[in-house]
Design a protein around this motif. Sequence first.
Motif, PDB file in Angstrom:
ATOM      1  N   UNK A 208       0.837  -1.212   0.000  1.00 46.13           N
ATOM      2  CA  UNK A 208       0.000   0.000   0.000  1.00 46.13           C
ATOM      3  C   UNK A 208       0.868   1.256   0.000  1.00 46.13           C
ATOM      4  N   UNK A 209       1.844   1.297   0.893  1.00 52.23           N
ATOM      5  CA  UNK A 209       2.687   2.498   0.962  1.00 52.23           C
ATOM      6  C   UNK A 209       3.506   2.673  -0.308  1.00 52.23           C
ATOM      7  N   UNK A 210       3.985   1.572  -0.859  1.00 52.32           N
ATOM      8  CA  UNK A 210       4.827   1.702  -2.054  1.00 52.32           C
ATOM      9  C   UNK A 210       3.981   2.109  -3.260  1.00 52.32           C
ATOM     10  N   UNK A 211       2.759   1.605  -3.334  1.00 50.36           N
ATOM     11  CA  UNK A 211       1.852   2.038  -4.419  1.00 50.36           C
ATOM     12  C   UNK A 211       1.657   3.547  -4.372  1.00 50.36           C
ATOM     13  N   UNK A 212       1.415   4.089  -3.170  1.00 47.51           N
ATOM     14  CA  UNK A 212       1.219   5.538  -3.035  1.00 47.51           C
ATOM     15  C   UNK A 212       2.505   6.293  -3.388  1.00 47.51           C
ATOM     16  N   UNK A 213       3.630   5.742  -2.956  1.00 50.55           N
ATOM     17  CA  UNK A 213       4.913   6.388  -3.262  1.00 50.55           C
ATOM     18  C   UNK A 213       5.154   6.398  -4.774  1.00 50.55           C
ATOM     19  N   UNK A 214       4.769   5.319  -5.449  1.00 53.86           N
ATOM     20  CA  UNK A 214       4.942   5.251  -6.909  1.00 53.86           C
ATOM     21  C   UNK A 214       4.076   6.315  -7.586  1.00 53.86           C
ATOM     22  N   UNK A 215       2.854   6.480  -7.124  1.00 55.19           N
ATOM     23  CA  UNK A 215       1.968   7.524  -7.696  1.00 55.19           C
ATOM     24  C   UNK A 215       2.598   8.903  -7.535  1.00 55.19           C
ATOM     25  N   UNK A 216       3.078   9.165  -6.302  1.00 55.48           N
ATOM     26  CA  UNK A 216       3.680  10.479  -6.038  1.00 55.48           C
ATOM     27  C   UNK A 216       4.899  10.674  -6.931  1.00 55.48           C
ATOM     28  N   UNK A 217       5.731   9.647  -7.009  1.00 52.91           N
ATOM     29  CA  UNK A 217       6.956   9.777  -7.807  1.00 52.91           C
ATOM     30  C   UNK A 217       6.633   9.960  -9.278  1.00 52.91           C
ATOM     31  N   UNK A 218       5.590   9.303  -9.757  1.00 49.04           N
ATOM     32  CA  UNK A 218       5.220   9.451 -11.167  1.00 49.04           C
ATOM     33  C   UNK A 218       4.770  10.888 -11.443  1.00 49.04           C
ATOM     34  N   UNK A 219       3.951  11.431 -10.540  1.00 51.89           N
ATOM     35  CA  UNK A 219       3.507  12.813 -10.733  1.00 51.89           C
ATOM     36  C   UNK A 219       4.690  13.780 -10.658  1.00 51.89           C
ATOM     37  N   UNK A 220       5.637  13.485  -9.770  1.00 56.39           N
ATOM     38  CA  UNK A 220       6.816  14.352  -9.673  1.00 56.39           C
ATOM     39  C   UNK A 220       7.653  14.276 -10.944  1.00 56.39           C
ATOM     40  N   UNK A 221       7.760  13.053 -11.479  1.00 52.89           N
ATOM     41  CA  UNK A 221       8.509  12.897 -12.719  1.00 52.89           C
ATOM     42  C   UNK A 221       7.818  13.698 -13.842  1.00 52.89           C
ATOM     43  N   UNK A 222       6.478  13.593 -13.863  1.00 53.70           N
ATOM     44  CA  UNK A 222       5.728  14.352 -14.875  1.00 53.70           C
ATOM     45  C   UNK A 222       5.903  15.856 -14.680  1.00 53.70           C
ATOM     46  N   UNK A 223       6.010  16.278 -13.416  1.00 53.34           N
ATOM     47  CA  UNK A 223       6.173  17.725 -13.178  1.00 53.34           C
ATOM     48  C   UNK A 223       7.493  18.202 -13.766  1.00 53.34           C
ATOM     49  N   UNK A 224       8.498  17.341 -13.723  1.00 48.72           N
ATOM     50  CA  UNK A 224       9.786  17.733 -14.316  1.00 48.72           C
ATOM     51  C   UNK A 224       9.656  17.791 -15.830  1.00 48.72           C
ATOM     52  N   UNK A 225       8.904  16.860 -16.373  1.00 50.55           N
ATOM     53  CA  UNK A 225       8.678  16.863 -17.820  1.00 50.55           C
ATOM     54  C   UNK A 225       7.857  18.094 -18.222  1.00 50.55           C
ATOM     55  N   UNK A 226       6.873  18.456 -17.390  1.00 47.75           N
ATOM     56  CA  UNK A 226       6.074  19.662 -17.663  1.00 47.75           C
ATOM     57  C   UNK A 226       6.974  20.886 -17.700  1.00 47.75           C
ATOM     58  N   UNK A 227       7.826  20.991 -16.710  1.00 44.95           N
ATOM     59  CA  UNK A 227       8.720  22.149 -16.613  1.00 44.95           C
ATOM     60  C   UNK A 227       9.606  22.237 -17.853  1.00 44.95           C
ATOM     61  N   UNK A 228      10.083  21.072 -18.310  1.00 47.34           N
ATOM     62  CA  UNK A 228      10.993  21.072 -19.460  1.00 47.34           C
ATOM     63  C   UNK A 228      10.246  21.323 -20.769  1.00 47.34           C
ATOM     64  N   UNK A 229       9.000  20.861 -20.846  1.00 41.84           N
ATOM     65  CA  UNK A 229       8.313  20.879 -22.149  1.00 41.84           C
ATOM     66  C   UNK A 229       7.287  21.994 -22.275  1.00 41.84           C
ATOM     67  N   UNK A 230       7.021  22.698 -21.178  1.00 45.02           N
ATOM     68  CA  UNK A 230       6.044  23.782 -21.229  1.00 45.02           C
ATOM     69  C   UNK A 230       4.614  23.328 -20.972  1.00 45.02           C
ATOM     70  N   UNK A 231       4.415  22.057 -20.623  1.00 46.68           N
ATOM     71  CA  UNK A 231       3.064  21.608 -20.232  1.00 46.68           C
ATOM     72  C   UNK A 231       2.789  22.041 -18.793  1.00 46.68           C
ATOM     73  N   UNK A 232       1.536  21.875 -18.362  1.00 41.16           N
ATOM     74  CA  UNK A 232       1.129  22.363 -17.047  1.00 41.16           C
ATOM     75  C   UNK A 232       0.610  21.178 -16.216  1.00 41.16           C
ATOM     76  N   UNK A 233       1.277  20.905 -15.103  1.00 38.56           N
ATOM     77  CA  UNK A 233       0.942  19.722 -14.302  1.00 38.56           C
ATOM     78  C   UNK A 233      -0.488  19.782 -13.747  1.00 38.56           C
ATOM     79  N   UNK A 234      -1.003  21.015 -13.500  1.00 37.50           N
ATOM     80  CA  UNK A 234      -2.389  21.123 -13.015  1.00 37.50           C
ATOM     81  C   UNK A 234      -3.346  20.509 -14.039  1.00 37.50           C
ATOM     82  N   UNK A 235      -3.160  20.900 -15.298  1.00 40.08           N
ATOM     83  CA  UNK A 235      -4.056  20.401 -16.348  1.00 40.08           C
ATOM     84  C   UNK A 235      -3.846  18.911 -16.560  1.00 40.08           C
ATOM     85  N   UNK A 236      -2.600  18.489 -16.512  1.00 41.91           N
ATOM     86  CA  UNK A 236      -2.300  17.064 -16.717  1.00 41.91           C
ATOM     87  C   UNK A 236      -2.987  16.247 -15.613  1.00 41.91           C
TER      88      UNK A 236
END
Length: 448
Positions: A208-236
């Motif tokens: 359970x804890x690792x599943x939640x950690x994976x979700x958080x880490x995935x969103x954080x990874x996407x936030x880095x991609x948003x920052x680099x590509x000009x997308x917006x994590x709120x909308x994503x």
Amino acid sequence: MRIVTFGVGYVGLVTGTGLAELGHEVLCIDIDPAKIRALEDGVIPIYEPGLPDLVRRNVRSSRLKFSSTMVAPFEESDFYFIAVGTPSADDGSADLRAVMSATDDIARLAKKGGIVVVKSTVPVGTGDEVQARLNEKRPGVFEVASNPEFLKEGAAVNDFFRPDRIVIGTRSDRARQSLRALYKPLQLSGERFVVTDPRSAELIKYASNTMLAIRVSFMNELSRLCEASGADIHSVRLGMGTDTRIGNRFLYAGPGYGGSCFPKDVKALIQLGKKYNLPLLLSDAAERANEAQGDFLIELLEKRLGDLSGKTIALWGLAFKPETDDIRDSPALRLAKDLIARGAKVRGHDPEGGPNFKKAVPEVTVTDREYDAVDGAEAVVLVTEWRSYRVPNFVELKKRMKAGPEGGLLFDARNVWNGAEIQEEGFRYQGIGVGKVRPTDASSRALV
Ligand SMILES: NC(=O)c1ccc[n+]([C@@H]2O[C@H](COP(=O)([O-])OP(=O)(O)OC[C@H]3O[C@@H](n4cnc5c(N)ncnc54)[C@H](O)[C@@H]3O)[C@@H](O)[C@H]2O)c1
């Protein structure tokens, strides 16, 4: 029923007090004499909303007692709950010394047989080990059950009385029936039991804890991609979270996961995989992505402020999340250390976690009031989204921050501030994966 709980930390104290509130006679034991003394003096050693009143009421009614050892008549208890810490050992596996020490105390001090309930988060097979250890010393006297805890610090009292699920893993019919009966009053709004074998129960907690950690880490990874590509994590997030298969909870980008559970439990699961010669690739990646998010915060700060050496940075929020004083593995801890390593001066504030943080990183100037932390700061980083930080007083910030012609930097590492408003007020704004701030951005977060 008569019950002993080992450990008066976030889990042990809430569990012991909750069981007393349900009408049982409870003795909470801890090896830390300072905590026991404090509790005997009516002082609660942790910050957990709603807990002090509950402790006081049950102490007054003599159902709740505290001690450094097992005292009469509690050597003849029906249940012995083990809720001691299981921190990371050097190799990342769970350090089980406290669990085994409590087990030995039970074998040595309990006068009659009872049910030993392992509430601490422990690797698969630990319940069997505890049972074998007890059998070796007192054959056939104790029955062991795994009953992992899922409470959330800051909402622990509510979680005790209204659990999403109660996991019971045991091979003993008596233990199963007794625990079902003990927790029956918590089932009023429907069946909450997941009854299984001890090994599965132990794995449910880590999974359970690792599943939640994976979700958080995935969103954080996407936030880095948003920052680099000009997308917006709120909308994503909005676009992802509205898919009912995904759901919108635990889908926020931020400074990285922290706290007393996720980091150590992900590590322990990875080690458990290694024990069975099974590389756990996703868990491993979640941990690495979390590390990368810590680096990302520094990268963003350097991008906006240049060389950080000699600069003053204020951190708002030092606990790992709001409504707790727990700073274990908090993102602010990592950030403060990274900033200090780069020669920055760090000031910080937290409504509850300040004293613990000061002890952990004495180089940080921790203030009692949030705006005192901001004095002379070139940037304020919102690390933990306590309510009191949500609507900043811009006049006060302007008065106290050290700002160049472009204004001071307000860095919202939780994406809770309105970036457009901040810019309108004359500050520079940085969020996590929100790219260029447009006036409509803030509303998209509110939609989910
Ligand atoms: N904190 C949480 O949010 C949370 C949630 C779910 C599960 N858990 C798990 O529950 C367990 C306890 O976590 P916590 O946050 O309450 O820990 P904690 O560090 O707050 O408290 C542990 C307590 O156990 C005491 N202790 C150590 N050895 C002892 C012994 N032999 N006898 C009696 N007391 C002893 C320590 O002095 C300490 O007060 C851990 O395994 C943790 O992973 C924690």
